[in-house]
Design a protein around this motif. Structure first.
Motif, PDB file in Angstrom:
ATOM      1  N   THR A 129       0.054  -0.881   0.391  1.00 28.56           N
ATOM      2  CA  THR A 129      -1.521  -1.171   0.828  1.00 28.56           C
ATOM      3  C   THR A 129      -2.484  -2.250   0.023  1.00 28.56           C
ATOM      4  O   THR A 129      -3.033  -1.782  -1.653  1.00 28.56           O
TER       5      THR A 129
ATOM      6  N   ALA B  29      -9.657  -7.671   1.952  1.00 24.66           N
ATOM      7  CA  ALA B  29      -9.806  -6.398   2.604  1.00 24.66           C
ATOM      8  C   ALA B  29      -8.802  -5.733   1.778  1.00 24.66           C
ATOM      9  O   ALA B  29      -8.529  -4.374   2.117  1.00 24.66           O
TER      10      ALA B  29
ATOM     11  N   LYS C 270      -6.195  -2.245  -7.241  1.00 23.37           N
ATOM     12  CA  LYS C 270      -7.502  -1.796  -7.818  1.00 23.37           C
ATOM     13  C   LYS C 270      -8.130  -2.022  -9.257  1.00 23.37           C
ATOM     14  O   LYS C 270      -7.498  -0.833  -9.959  1.00 23.37           O
TER      15      LYS C 270
ATOM     16  N   THR D 285      -4.417  -9.472  -3.645  1.00 22.82           N
ATOM     17  CA  THR D 285      -4.762  -9.160  -2.414  1.00 22.82           C
ATOM     18  C   THR D 285      -5.431 -10.021  -1.766  1.00 22.82           C
ATOM     19  O   THR D 285      -6.568 -11.074  -2.303  1.00 22.82           O
TER      20      THR D 285
ATOM     21  N   GLU E 151      -8.063  -8.223  -5.748  1.00 24.47           N
ATOM     22  CA  GLU E 151      -7.647  -7.084  -6.458  1.00 24.47           C
ATOM     23  C   GLU E 151      -6.013  -7.539  -7.073  1.00 24.47           C
ATOM     24  O   GLU E 151      -5.521  -8.080  -6.007  1.00 24.47           O
TER      25      GLU E 151
ATOM     26  N   ARG F 269      -5.434  -1.518  -0.999  1.00 21.55           N
ATOM     27  CA  ARG F 269      -6.671  -0.739  -0.492  1.00 21.55           C
ATOM     28  C   ARG F 269      -5.526   0.179  -2.007  1.00 21.55           C
ATOM     29  O   ARG F 269      -7.209   0.540  -2.821  1.00 21.55           O
TER      30      ARG F 269
END
Length: 363
Positions: free
Chosen positions: A205, A246, A210, A243, A250, A207
């Motif tokens: 995902t 949200a 990073k 990404t 990244e 998230r």
């Protein structure tokens, strides 16, 4: 030697920053006094507001009820909003109190105020000399961790320096190309999300993308759903993940493991004769590219960029041999980062063990 145990209320005088807490909207980039609050950075801003200045005597501990962060402060400062200022009473040392709060297991309840839970805890209080000895041992361990973190940050800076050196070396030979024209493939994954399972194919995902790295996914989809969900295109080793929302912007590179990719992610695969994918990943985070992405992004609360807008972004393109030399050097830096990361993990584990033993009287 037995230790005394006191309630939090008996061992600590606490007060909220209240009217003395400087709102974030009034923080400055420079000033005489540091603003210290409950955020991740020790100093979060600066100010010249002498009327809000706090002078520790000799030290206090700040605690963020929302963030569960403790900070040891022994110099004049201005507090941020909604932070607790803690002063030890009696024979309790401030540094010992700080380390006690750092290791205190307080379960997260989101952005709720966790300080009431802290106040219900009891504090072990050994003789002052023992408190100072424990704090010194933990200080030394923390200093080692800080050096490792600094070395890791320097390696990140080295990669950025290598990228800028590459562009300078190429000079006038740096061409430009749009993302649309420079890609062999741009793949996104839209539609109804697949059913999550407890095991199966890891689901990447936004998230877990990073800082140029792909963190370990903690979600999965069933093996039998994989082909259908990935029908838009199967990623390859070296592909760059980007990404779109949200968070926005990244990046990470895929290493060839079988993974499923969630929404809000794009796969970027450069044309081999034009773009090396390792160079591409770092180009996507270069300031000249970031500025274009931010200019084309939309949304006031959650910023995002549509694929059609991303395709218009222009990339710097040095000669491919220089890109490949850059990729080789970056690979060497990544090997060093892997070693530093393992060393930091060992130090983190050692620090956690020392903390556990310290407040059980076993250090």
């Amino acid at each position: 030697m037995s230790w005394e145990t006191v309630s939090f209320e008996d061992g600590v005088s606490s007060r909220g920053s209240g009217a003395a807490g400087l709102p974030q909207s009034q923080w400055e980039e420079g000033g005489k006094y540091p603003v210290i609050g409950q955020g991740a950075e020790f100093v979060e801003g600066w100010t010249n507001r002498v009327d809000l200045l706090q002078a520790p005597n000799p030290a206090v501990v700040l605690y963020g009820g929302h963030t569960r962060r403790a900070k040891f402060v022994d110099t004049p400062f201005v507090p941020g909003p909604n932070v607790k200022i803690l002063e030890p009473k009696g024979k309790l040392d401030a540094k010992f109190l700080f380390y006690f709060l750092v290791q205190l297991p307080i379960a997260s309840r989101g952005y709720a105020d966790h300080f009431p839970e802290v106040r219900r805890r009891s504090i072990p209080v050994p003789p002052l000399a023992e408190q100072l000895r424990i704090a010194e041992v933990l200080d030394r361990a923390e200093a080692l961790r800080a050096k490792r973190r600094a070395a890791f940050a320097q390696l990140d800076a080295l990669t950025q320096s290598l990228f800028l050196d590459l562009l300078r070396q190429a000079g006038k030979d740096v061409a430009t190309v749009s993302i649309e024209d420079g890609m062999e493939a741009i793949i996104d994954y839209r539609g109804k999300s697949p059913t999550k399972t407890e095991s199966g194919v890891p689901l990447v995902t936004a998230r877990v993308v990073k800082g140029g790295e792909l963190l370990e996914p903690n979600e999965f989809i069933a093996e039998e759903d994989y082909d259908d969900w990935m029908r838009r295109g199967f990623p390859k080793a070296g592909d760059v993940l980007f990404t779109t929302e949200a968070p926005l912007g990244e990046v990470a590179q895929l290493d060839g493991r079988k993974v499923a990719l969630a929404q809000r992610l794009l796969v970027l695969r450069g044309k081999p004769s034009l773009l090396d994918n390792t160079f591409l990943m770092h180009a996507m985070t270069a300031q000249v590219v970031r500025d274009q992405i931010n200019a084309r992004a939309t949304g006031s609360t959650v910023r995002g960029i549509r694929q059609r807008e991303l395709r218009k972004v222009m990339l710097p393109v040095p000669p491919i041999p220089l890109q490949r030399e850059f990729a080789r050097r970056v690979t060497a830096v990544e090997a060093l980062k892997t070693a530093q990361r393992a060393s930091l993990a060992e130090l983190d584990a050692l620090f956690a063990t020392l903390q556990h033993r310290a407040f059980r009287g076993e250090l």
